[in-house]
Design a protein around this motif. Structure first.
Motif, short mmCIF file in Angstrom:
data_model
loop_
_atom_site.label_atom_id
_atom_site.label_comp_id
_atom_site.label_asym_id
_atom_site.label_seq_id
_atom_site.Cartn_x
_atom_site.Cartn_y
_atom_site.Cartn_z
N HIS A 172 102.46 41.97 21.98
CA HIS A 172 103.85 41.74 21.56
C HIS A 172 104.69 41.24 22.73
O HIS A 172 105.55 40.36 22.56
N GLU A 173 104.45 41.79 23.92
CA GLU A 173 105.17 41.30 25.10
C GLU A 173 104.84 39.83 25.35
O GLU A 173 105.74 39.01 25.62
N GLU A 174 103.57 39.48 25.25
CA GLU A 174 103.16 38.08 25.43
C GLU A 174 103.84 37.19 24.39
O GLU A 174 104.31 36.08 24.71
N HIS A 177 107.43 36.35 25.43
CA HIS A 177 107.55 35.27 26.41
C HIS A 177 107.33 33.90 25.75
O HIS A 177 107.96 32.91 26.15
N PHE A 192 109.76 42.22 22.13
CA PHE A 192 109.84 43.24 23.19
C PHE A 192 110.14 44.61 22.59
O PHE A 192 109.62 45.63 23.05
N ALA A 195 106.98 45.93 21.21
CA ALA A 195 106.15 46.48 22.29
C ALA A 195 106.63 47.87 22.68
O ALA A 195 105.82 48.79 22.89
N GLU A 204 108.90 47.91 32.48
CA GLU A 204 108.92 46.45 32.46
C GLU A 204 109.41 45.94 31.12
O GLU A 204 110.20 44.99 31.06
N TRP A 205 108.95 46.54 30.04
CA TRP A 205 109.39 46.10 28.72
C TRP A 205 110.86 46.43 28.50
O TRP A 205 111.58 45.65 27.86
N GLU A 208 112.78 43.77 30.35
CA GLU A 208 112.70 42.48 29.65
C GLU A 208 113.59 42.47 28.42
O GLU A 208 114.30 41.48 28.17
#
Length: 364
Positions: A172-174, A177, A192, A195, A204-205, A208
């Motif tokens: 999901h993060e990918e 982006h 995000f 995720a 990190e998530w 983001e």
């Protein structure tokens, strides 16, 4: 008859032995080709696969590997010839379609490349079909992004996101982006957030999600995620970002749910802050600016401010919603012009400059 029977048995045994030896040699050369290809030696792998096919000419797996070795060696026309023959026999093969897409892409045939990519996505795969289809979609999206076909790339990325398992946070993060690359921050934020459903404490998530919401002008969500990020890892940068977002929200007179009285107070306070910023910039700009254009901008802004000041006060702002909008638009103008002449704003002035983006989100 007994003699004939014995001869038949001997012949059959010899034939089986011969075929078994041929199959063994075909496998030996095929395995060698696989090792050479994976080691980055496609030229050597070509000869290995050709030797294998001399013992098993109808082996389609070896034919496919030979085509892939040709592709890796840059012999595109030969690779396409082999792959086209294979496609005629197995047009639904995901792997054959993907290799043909790669050949077409390198030969500059964009339409055929897209067609074969779609064949790979819809085709059959051995092993983990979902993984292979995702990889084919990713390659297609990269190709479309490279060709600046953003709408088509966005549609492919949407398909990737729809097929992503809910529990797979890193994917999901990918996806997030990827959506940012096609200019879709709203969908990026949704990915995000998906995720974060799998790991709510992932710093990190959280950063983001906060940054995407902030840059998109969605300061309410940015405040949520910056706040959670500060709880997980209280750095100076995160605390500064959280303070800025809260300044924006505290000074926004059009935030949903505010009373008329609170809207009026905020509009008046913001207007006074803007006027203070203008007066300071005029004092600094008049002495430091060498640009006649900058001086003209400040003079024009100053004249408009004098006219607007005659109409703007607490009473008039409280009774006239349109005047509140006009006053806040002028504050945005002040912050934009002064930031170009007197440097970037800080503190409340920075928050006031960013308020315009918040209103674009709330009133698209």
């Amino acid at each position: 008859m007994i003699l004939l029977g014995l001869l038949f048995v001997v012949t059959a045994t010899l034939a089986r032995t011969y075929h078994a030896r041929e199959e063994g040699l075909a496998k030996v050369w095929s395995d060698r080709g696989n090792r050479d290809l994976s080691s980055g030696k496609p030229g050597t792998a070509l000869e290995d696969y050709r030797n294998s096919l001399s013992y098993a000419p109808d082996n389609t797996d070896v034919q496919l590997h030979l085509a892939e070795a040709l592709l890796a060696d840059g012999r595109l026309a030969e690779a396409r010839s082999y792959l086209s023959n294979l496609w005629d026999h197995v047009p639904g093969s995901g792997e054959v379609n993907l290799d043909l897409a790669r050949v077409s892409m390198r030969l500059g045939d964009a339409d055929q490349a897209i067609q074969y990519f779609r064949g790979a996505i819809l085709g059959s795969w051995e092993g983990d079909a979902a993984f292979h289809r995702r990889q084919a979609r990713l390659e297609l999206s990269e190709f479309l992004l490279d060709k600046r076909k953003l709408d088509e790339a966005q549609a492919v990325i949407t398909g990737i996101a729809m097929d992503t398992p809910a529990a797979n946070g890193p994917v999901h993060e990918e996806n997030g982006h990827l959506f940012l690359r096609v200019g879709d921050p709203m969908m990026a934020l949704a990915e995000f957030e998906a995720a974060l459903q799998t790991d709510p404490h992932n710093i990190e998530w959280l950063k983001e999600a906060a940054q995407v919401a902030f840059e998109d002008g969605n300061y309410s969500k940015a405040e949520i995620y910056f706040s959670r990020a500060v709880q997980e890892n209280s750095t100076d940068d995160l605390r500064s970002s959280l303070a800025l977002v809260r300044d924006i929200l505290r000074n926004d007179p059009f935030l949903p749910g505010l009373s008329e009285e609170e809207q009026t107070r905020r509009s008046w306070r913001d207007f006074q802050q803007g006027m203070e910023r203008l007066h300071k910039c005029i004092a600094v700009g008049a002495s430091n600016s060498s640009s006649s254009h900058a001086s003209e901008d400040l003079d024009g802004l100053s004249k408009d401010a004098q006219e607007l000041q005659k109409r703007v006060n607490l009473t008039s702002l409280g009774s006239d919603p349109e005047l509140r909008k006009e006053a806040m638009q002028f504050v945005s103008r002040i912050e934009d012009v002064t930031s170009q002449i007197c440097g970037p704003p800080t503190g409340i002035d920075q928050a006031l400059r960013l308020l315009k983006k918040q209103q674009e989100v709330l009133n698209p």
